[in-house]
Design a protein around this motif. Structure first.
Motif: not given
Length: 410
Positions: A159-162, A206-213
């Protein structure tokens, strides 16, 4: 004597830093001017100068990297190891914070507010489609990562990789885009305002998605990333709704007393910029955006923002900013692509990323703006701007063990 001089430089962090800055500025100015003659943005020459100074070209000369960019130089009588590249990296990034602050000061917010209905659909398409493509590509890249690993190797969270691959495909290099538009004199043009507003929305998401990852990689839960996203939105709202009107009132009061250019007042504004950068960095949304938000809340009465920009612009754009772009090249090692297979994977990722960004941006721009195809193609190309922000995102991925070292990326 020359040998003893170089040894003394290596043992003195200040002398070493001065030598690095002088060498970098000289080469970036030469190549920047050369590319301007070729009708290309100077930033391209500055990045290429960094590549030349880095391990890809001059770094292959024996002793060059150890002399100019030592990572464990003994300092003083105690011989304490010192990494000179860290200092250079910090100063270069400080320059980008200042540049983003100037950009926020100079941005026409009235025009930006009028265009948000156009910018939002374009920005969403420019992040959703690349995210989906990146998520699909992560299935293949997971298999690439797993090849040749030892038996005890632990794969990263799927999930983190995706999420990481989706975010990495979605970024537009906001500082690089701003510099390109500035050097071309297009910051105030419709294409410049449209591209910058789309890139700002794009990169924040995109930074928010990276924070989720990152949250998935560390704890297996997205709650922390969601919490960070909400905090970042609350911070921006706080700055725009409360701080901006307060600064405007303060500026008008000081202007009536003839103190609008008071050095103590300007120092407080500078401290506000640093505090904003510190806050966004701490929230996981890069410090660049903190500087940009601080610039957006600066008083706009009269020509205060323009005068403030004039005071800072020369040093920022001619000294600090070239260091930032050169730094991206210095940290790039083309020699790490040691096989045809690695080159093939890299080129495939580049082509996928460019196609996934260009196509939806161009098509949605046509639907939303009703402009000619030249404008829409230009939007697609501008939103494909990549840079050190992408490298930062990749380094974050490496640090959270979402990407392993046998997958070479630039």
């Amino acid at each position: 004597m020359a040998t003893s001089l170089f040894l003394s430089v290596q043992q003195d962090p200040l002398l070493l830093f001065i030598m690095q800055v002088a060498l970098t500025l000289a080469l970036t100015r030469i190549l920047g001017r050369l590319f301007s003659y070729l009708h290309q943005p100077q930033v391209i020459g500055e990045i290429i100068a960094g590549i030349i100074l880095g391990p890809s070209v001059l770094g292959r000369i024996p002793g060059f990297t150890a002399t100019v960019w030592p990572t464990a130089a003994p300092i003083g009588a105690s011989g304490t190891p010192y990494n000179s590249t860290t200092t250079f990296y910090v100063v270069a990034n400080m320059g980008v914070i200042l540049f983003m602050f100037l950009l926020g000061c100079e941005l026409d917010q009235t025009l930006l507010a009028r265009q948000w209905r156009r910018s939002a659909p374009i920005a969403l398409s420019a992040i959703m489609f690349p995210f989906g493509v990146g998520a699909a590509a992560s299935v293949w890249l997971e298999q690439v990562n797993a090849e040749g690993q030892p038996p005890d190797w632990q794969p990263p969270s799927s999930r983190a990789f995706i999420l990481f691959m989706g975010a990495a495909m979605s970024f537009t290099a906001f500082p690089v885009l701003a510099s390109l538009l500035s050097s071309a004199g297009l910051l105030a043009a419709p294409i410049g305002i449209q591209a910058l507003s789309c890139a700002a929305i794009d990169d924040v998401l995109a930074w928010c998605v990276l924070a989720l990852a990152s949250s998935f990689a560390k704890s297996g839960s997205a709650l922390l990333g969601l919490y960070t996203t909400l905090l970042a939105a609350a911070y921006v709202a706080f700055m725009m709704v409360l701080v901006k009107p307060l600064l405007a009132l303060t500026h008008r009061w000081l202007a009536t007393k003839g103190l609008a250019q008071n050095r103590y007042y300007l120092s407080c504004l500078f401290l506000l910029m640093l505090a904003s950068a510190f806050t966004t960095e701490g929230l996981g949304i890069h410090c660049f955006f903190g500087g940009f938000v601080a610039g957006l809340v600066m008083p706009t009465e009269g020509n205060f923002a323009e005068e403030l920009a004039v005071r800072m612009e020369l040093v920022v754009t001619e000294v600090f900013l070239p260091l930032f772009f050169a730094n991206s090249g210095i940290r790039t090692d083309l020699g790490s692509l040691s096989s045809a297979r690695h080159w093939g994977i890299t080129l495939a990722i580049i082509c996928i990323a460019c196609f996934a960004k260009f196509t939806p941006t161009c098509l949605v721009s046509k639907l939303v703006t009703k402009r000619d195809w030249r404008f829409c193609v230009a939007m697609g190309l501008l939103m494909n701007t990549r840079g050190l922000v992408e490298v930062i995102a990749l380094n974050i991925g490496l640090s959270m063990v979402s990407v392993l070292c046998d997958l070479e990326v630039i």
